[in-house]
Design a protein around this motif. Structure first.
Motif, PDB file in Angstrom:
ATOM      1  N   ALA A 105     -52.236  23.401   2.477  1.00 18.85           N
ATOM      2  CA  ALA A 105     -53.445  23.366   1.522  1.00 18.85           C
ATOM      3  C   ALA A 105     -53.255  22.451   0.424  1.00 18.85           C
ATOM      4  CB  ALA A 105     -53.738  24.715   0.867  1.00 18.85           C
ATOM      5  N   ALA A 106     -54.168  21.849  -0.297  1.00 22.77           N
ATOM      6  CA  ALA A 106     -53.823  21.074  -1.762  1.00 22.77           C
ATOM      7  C   ALA A 106     -52.906  21.907  -2.687  1.00 22.77           C
ATOM      8  CB  ALA A 106     -55.234  20.771  -2.191  1.00 22.77           C
ATOM      9  N   GLY A 107     -51.860  21.257  -3.151  1.00 25.46           N
ATOM     10  CA  GLY A 107     -50.917  21.791  -4.001  1.00 25.46           C
ATOM     11  C   GLY A 107     -49.749  21.964  -3.511  1.00 25.46           C
ATOM     12  N   LYS A 108     -49.574  22.165  -2.170  1.00 29.29           N
ATOM     13  CA  LYS A 108     -48.426  22.627  -1.344  1.00 29.29           C
ATOM     14  C   LYS A 108     -47.288  22.001  -1.762  1.00 29.29           C
ATOM     15  CE  LYS A 108     -46.590  24.063   3.225  1.00 29.29           C
ATOM     16  NZ  LYS A 108     -46.344  25.389   2.746  1.00 29.29           N
ATOM     17  N   LYS A 109     -46.066  22.455  -2.122  1.00 33.35           N
ATOM     18  CA  LYS A 109     -45.036  21.566  -2.465  1.00 33.35           C
ATOM     19  C   LYS A 109     -43.950  21.763  -1.147  1.00 33.35           C
ATOM     20  CE  LYS A 109     -43.974  23.684  -6.259  1.00 33.35           C
ATOM     21  NZ  LYS A 109     -43.317  24.172  -7.596  1.00 33.35           N
ATOM     22  N   LEU A 110     -43.541  20.601  -0.820  1.00 35.89           N
ATOM     23  CA  LEU A 110     -42.609  20.403   0.176  1.00 35.89           C
ATOM     24  C   LEU A 110     -41.242  19.838  -0.147  1.00 35.89           C
ATOM     25  CD1 LEU A 110     -44.945  18.888   2.907  1.00 35.89           C
ATOM     26  CD2 LEU A 110     -44.264  21.374   2.738  1.00 35.89           C
ATOM     27  N   ARG A 111     -40.174  20.527  -0.103  1.00 37.85           N
ATOM     28  CA  ARG A 111     -38.787  20.112  -0.740  1.00 37.85           C
ATOM     29  C   ARG A 111     -38.031  19.539   0.255  1.00 37.85           C
ATOM     30  NH1 ARG A 111     -33.964  23.862  -0.803  1.00 37.85           N
ATOM     31  NH2 ARG A 111     -32.528  22.770  -2.183  1.00 37.85           N
TER      32      ARG A 111
ATOM     33  N   GLU B 216     -46.654  13.187  -5.860  1.00 37.55           N
ATOM     34  CA  GLU B 216     -47.918  13.665  -5.322  1.00 37.55           C
ATOM     35  C   GLU B 216     -48.049  12.743  -4.377  1.00 37.55           C
ATOM     36  OE1 GLU B 216     -51.528  14.808  -7.702  1.00 37.55           O
ATOM     37  OE2 GLU B 216     -51.880  12.666  -7.347  1.00 37.55           O
ATOM     38  N   VAL B 217     -48.491  13.391  -2.998  1.00 32.93           N
ATOM     39  CA  VAL B 217     -48.651  12.658  -1.924  1.00 32.93           C
ATOM     40  C   VAL B 217     -50.052  12.980  -1.406  1.00 32.93           C
ATOM     41  CG1 VAL B 217     -47.832  12.470   0.577  1.00 32.93           C
ATOM     42  CG2 VAL B 217     -46.265  13.170  -1.210  1.00 32.93           C
ATOM     43  N   PRO B 218     -50.815  12.022  -1.334  1.00 33.76           N
ATOM     44  CA  PRO B 218     -52.417  12.012  -0.804  1.00 33.76           C
ATOM     45  C   PRO B 218     -52.002  11.935   0.935  1.00 33.76           C
ATOM     46  CG  PRO B 218     -52.100  10.221  -2.155  1.00 33.76           C
ATOM     47  CD  PRO B 218     -50.661  10.740  -1.918  1.00 33.76           C
ATOM     48  N   VAL B 219     -52.861  13.201   1.246  1.00 36.05           N
ATOM     49  CA  VAL B 219     -53.059  13.328   2.743  1.00 36.05           C
ATOM     50  C   VAL B 219     -54.708  13.551   3.155  1.00 36.05           C
ATOM     51  CG1 VAL B 219     -50.758  14.567   3.116  1.00 36.05           C
ATOM     52  CG2 VAL B 219     -52.695  15.841   2.566  1.00 36.05           C
ATOM     53  N   ALA B 220     -54.905  12.910   4.411  1.00 37.59           N
ATOM     54  CA  ALA B 220     -56.123  13.274   4.922  1.00 37.59           C
ATOM     55  C   ALA B 220     -56.439  14.903   5.018  1.00 37.59           C
ATOM     56  CB  ALA B 220     -56.532  12.436   6.176  1.00 37.59           C
ATOM     57  N   PRO B 221     -57.763  15.263   5.263  1.00 36.95           N
ATOM     58  CA  PRO B 221     -58.022  16.623   5.501  1.00 36.95           C
ATOM     59  C   PRO B 221     -57.448  16.911   6.866  1.00 36.95           C
ATOM     60  CG  PRO B 221     -59.982  15.689   4.764  1.00 36.95           C
ATOM     61  CD  PRO B 221     -59.078  14.640   4.885  1.00 36.95           C
TER      62      PRO B 221
ATOM     63  N   ILE C  57     -55.099  16.582  -0.938  1.00 39.32           N
ATOM     64  CA  ILE C  57     -55.926  16.197   0.030  1.00 39.32           C
ATOM     65  C   ILE C  57     -57.005  15.586  -0.388  1.00 39.32           C
ATOM     66  CG2 ILE C  57     -57.748  17.204   1.630  1.00 39.32           C
ATOM     67  CD1 ILE C  57     -55.964  19.938   1.819  1.00 39.32           C
ATOM     68  N   VAL C  58     -57.159  14.114   0.231  1.00 37.21           N
ATOM     69  CA  VAL C  58     -58.117  13.310  -0.167  1.00 37.21           C
ATOM     70  C   VAL C  58     -59.465  13.203   0.995  1.00 37.21           C
ATOM     71  CG1 VAL C  58     -58.442  10.905  -0.690  1.00 37.21           C
ATOM     72  CG2 VAL C  58     -56.185  11.941  -1.210  1.00 37.21           C
TER      73      VAL C  58
END
Length: 326
Positions: A267-273, A235-240, A293-294
Motif C-alpha cells: 500500500a502507499a506509505g509502506k516503508k521498506l528497510r 520516497e519511491v514512486p511506484v505504479a499501481p 503509488i502514482v
C-alpha cells in the motif's frame, strides 16, 4: 595588601573580586575571570590600576577554580568581611603548587599576603615581591556553523570554509575578520554534531594559546533524501500494478543504485528497510524506502477505456472503512 601590626593580614573576598556569588558554578567563575582578565590585561587595558586589578583577578581565580583550594577558602565562613584581619591556623599552610589559572611560571611571588598566609608560598618561590612580568591566558572558544552536502558525510572529505569571526586588536577593540579554513569532514558526521578545530578560535593574550573553534554541522536540503540522525528516508514512486503484483525495481542510495523488492499487495506509505544503507558510523544508519503509488494519467481514449474496464471488472471502494461516505 596591608599587614596588621601583630602579623595579621586583611581578608580578601575573592568572590567579590570576580563579581560572583558564593554559590557560583565553575563555569560562572571561569566566565567572570575571562571577562575581567581581558578588561584589565596590562597589554591592552588603559585603566590606571590595570596591573594591580589583573593580579587580584588572577589570584581570585587561582583559588576559586580549584575545588580543594576553594573548599579551604570557604572554611573562613560568611562572617569574614573585607578589611578584617586574618591569621590562618598552622595546619592551613598547605604548600599548594601553583602552576595554572591567571599566573604563569614563577609569578606566584606576586600573590598577596592574604593568599600566602592562607595557602603558603609556592614551591621554589623566593618570597620576594616581583613586578608584573608577563601574564598569559587562553583565547575564547568560538562557535560557528558549517553547511555541508549529505554526500560529504557519506564519503568524508575536506571543505574550504570562509568565516567571519570577531578578533581583538592590540588595543583590545573587537574587529570582524574573514578567515578561510580547510575543514576535514569526518565520515558519518550527523547534523547537530560539532567539529572542533584546535587553536582556531579567539587569539590569546600575552602569549597565551588561541581558543578552539567549534563548527556545528548542518545539511543542505537534498532533492531525494530526508535525514533523521543516521537514517535516510527516500520516497519511491511506484505504479499501481507494481504495488499490487509485486516487482523488483532499481532505486538510488548514497552508495550507488540497489535493487529493491516490492512485496505484492503493498500500500502507499509502506516503508521498506535497507539495513545499513544510511549514513556510515558505529552503527551505520538504515535507508527506508517509502512507497508512493502514482496513478497513470487518463490522457487518451485508450487509457480512459482501460480505467472504465477496471471500474467494471474490479469493484473496489477505497472509502469502505469510513462509515457510509461512499
Amino acid at each position: 595588601m596591608a599587614t596588621g601590626g601583630d602579623g595579621n593580614v586583611e581578608f580578601k573576598d575573592y568572590y567579590q573580586t570576580l563579581g560572583v556569588k558564593r554559590d557560583a558554578t565553575a563555569d560562572d567563575i571561569k566566565r567572570a575571570y575571562r571577562k575581567l582578565a581581558r578588561k584589565y590585561h596590562p597589554d591592552v587595558s588603559k585603566e590606571p590600576d590595570a596591573e594591580v586589578r589583573f593580579k587580584e583577578v588572577g589570584e581570585a581565580y587561582e583559588v576559586l577554580k580549584d575545588p580543594e583550594k576553594r573548599a579551604a577558602y570557604d572554611q573562613l565562613g560568611a562572617n569574614w568581611k573585607a578589611g578584617q584581619d586574618f591569621r590562618p591556623p598552622p595546619e592551613w599552610d598547605t604548600q599548594f603548587d601553583f602552576g595554572g589559572g591567571g599566573f604563569t611560571g614563577g609569578d606566584a611571588s606576586a600573590f598577596s599576603d592574604f593568599f600566602e598566609s592562607l595557602f603558603g608560598h609556592a614551591r621554589g618561590g623566593s618570597g620576594q615581591r616581583q613586578r608584573y612580568r608577563q601574564y598569559a591566558y587562553k583565547g575564547e572558544d568560538q562557535q560557528g556553523r558549517i553547511v555541508i552536502d549529505l554526500e560529504d558525510s557519506f564519503h568524508g572529505g575536506t571543505r574550504a570554509v570562509t568565516l567571519t569571526v570577531p578578533e581583538a586588536d592590540a588595543y583590545g577593540r573587537i574587529r570582524q575578520r574573514q578567515r578561510t579554513l580547510n575543514v576535514r569532514i569526518p565520515k558519518g558526521v550527523t547534523a547537530g554534531q560539532r567539529i572542533r578545530l584546535g587553536k582556531q578560535g579567539g587569539a590569546g593574550i600575552g602569549g597565551g594559546e588561541a581558543g578552539d573553534l567549534y563548527l556545528e554541522v548542518e545539511f543542505k536540503p537534498h532533492p531525494l533524501y530526508r535525514v533523521d540522525g543516521r537514517d535516510l528516508y527516500l520516497e519511491v514512486p511506484v505504479a499501481p500494478w507494481e504495488a499490487a503484483l509485486g516487482e523488483t525495481i532499481k532505486i538510488p542510495t548514497p552508495g550507488g543504485p540497489v535493487q529493491l523488492k516490492i512485496p505484492a499487495g503493498s500500500a502507499a506509505g509502506k516503508k521498506l528497510r535497507l539495513k545499513e544503507r544510511g549514513l556510515p558510523g558505529p552503527p551505520a544508519g538504515d535507508l527506508y524506502a517509502v512507497l508512493k503509488i502514482v496513478t497513470p494519467p487518463a490522457d487518451s481514449d485508450n487509457a480512459k477505456e482501460l480505467y472504465r474496464k477496471m471500474k467494471r471488472e474490479m469493484p473496489f471502494d477505497p472509502r469502505a472503512g469510513m462509515g457510509g461516505t461512499s
